[in-house]
Enzyme design. Sequence first.
Site, PDB file in Angstrom:
ATOM      1  N   SER A  10      31.676   4.421   7.720  1.00  0.00           N
ATOM      2  CA  SER A  10      32.440   3.991   8.921  1.00  0.00           C
ATOM      3  C   SER A  10      33.285   4.939   9.534  1.00  0.00           C
ATOM      4  CB  SER A  10      32.724   2.476   8.750  1.00  0.00           C
ATOM      5  OG  SER A  10      33.760   2.355   7.558  1.00  0.00           O
TER       6      SER A  10
ATOM      7  N   HIS B 129      42.912  12.410   4.935  1.00  0.00           N
ATOM      8  CA  HIS B 129      42.913  13.871   5.844  1.00  0.00           C
ATOM      9  C   HIS B 129      44.318  14.070   6.269  1.00  0.00           C
ATOM     10  CE1 HIS B 129      43.317  12.392   9.836  1.00  0.00           C
ATOM     11  NE2 HIS B 129      42.645  11.282   9.727  1.00  0.00           N
TER      12      HIS B 129
ATOM     13  N   GLY C 110       1.018  -1.053  -0.071  1.00  0.00           N
ATOM     14  CA  GLY C 110       0.177  -0.212  -0.072  1.00  0.00           C
ATOM     15  C   GLY C 110       0.868   1.306   0.204  1.00  0.00           C
TER      16      GLY C 110
ATOM     17  N   CYS D 175      42.052   5.911   9.163  1.00  0.00           N
ATOM     18  CA  CYS D 175      42.085   6.511   8.078  1.00  0.00           C
ATOM     19  C   CYS D 175      43.385   6.317   7.238  1.00  0.00           C
ATOM     20  CB  CYS D 175      41.741   8.052   8.694  1.00  0.00           C
ATOM     21  SG  CYS D 175      40.089   8.302   9.038  1.00  0.00           S
TER      22      CYS D 175
END
Length: 402
Positions: free
Chosen positions: A323, A328, A228, A346
């Site tokens: 995650s 950087h 629906g 990282c």
Amino acid sequence: MSVVRSRCAPLALLLVVLAGCQSGVDGGQAAAPTTSSAPTPAAAQEVDAAVISIDPPLGSVDVDPVTPLRVFAGHGTLSAVAVTDDAGTPLAGALDPASATWTASTDLGYGTTYTVTATATDAAGRTTTSTGTVGTVSPRTLTMPTVFPNADNPVVGVGQPISITFDEDVTDRAAVERRLSVVTTPHVDGSWSWLSDRTVHYRPADFWPARTHVAVDADLYGVDVGGGVHGQASKHVEFDIGPKRVGVVDASELVLRLYVDDQLVQSMPTSLGKSSSPTPSGTYVVMQQSRRYTMDSSTYGVPIDAPAGYRTEVEYASRLSNSGIFVHAAPWSVGQQGSRNVSHGCLNVSTANAGWFYDNFGRGDVVQVAGAGPRLAETDGFGDWNVSWDEWLAGSALHPGV
């Protein structure tokens, strides 16, 4: 004088008559017999009365709102058509050149009753009028599709999948896929694959060819996606694929090499995740970039005041995963970059190198990490390239397992 009566007289008379009929003037050919009759009045021509039909038929309910509403005239032409919604607002539409068909020019609304009044005129000038209502379906709820890339990202990298997300669960995935279209210039084959009940992605077997133009249509207004739930809107987006930009790093040497159109343009030492938080191996896609970004361990479950917790602002942050994997600037680890893994996952690089990456790589560009931690999950960011093509096809509702 007496008259002799003969039984042959009638025959003789008949012969004389026939002879006279067969003889012509001056011995010419016999004239054809002729007949004449009084002219009869022409029969009155009967004109069929005009007939009006409506599709969907008057009295219909629970009509799909993308069903074209049309009015037809038979044995005549339409002289007037008015279609109004519950509030009396007219529905736009137009007659064809023969005035035989009127077609609505816009989709119908959900949960609306339309009043249709049509008049047709026949060849004798007589009019026929038909009036009634047509009602559309009332969904249990609506879901809005969100398409990425979008108008805010007109150029993306070769690794960027097309993503469509919904704010409600989709239980009829096939119904959705049948209304999705991707057209590329030049032509590139690809497939949709469902990552969850609310997310479906599209990609080719390999990275997009550089400088491809992509047009996406999610024609989902009016579609029952199951339970629906109906599509709230349709979406159209176009974007271009930029140059091929790919970064590659192997954990065994810790040098991030950056290629543009398969030419090496930059190399930078890096430090990946330490053993307690290894960087997942696999193919990443740049998701977004921030000139300054606050790294916060609590975003992935480690409190800031825990021994491994942290909250640090960094520069030139290019996100690679949901995650929390980024490229950087990490000036504090320059001494370890290129020789030892010390990050929380990282790719640490110097401030200058992070700035170069920030300025020259962007959304949709690729970073591939080899020899590090377990494989990056398909659902982590745009981890789509970390499954085989057969696995990808198996995620489609229309051709699973092909």
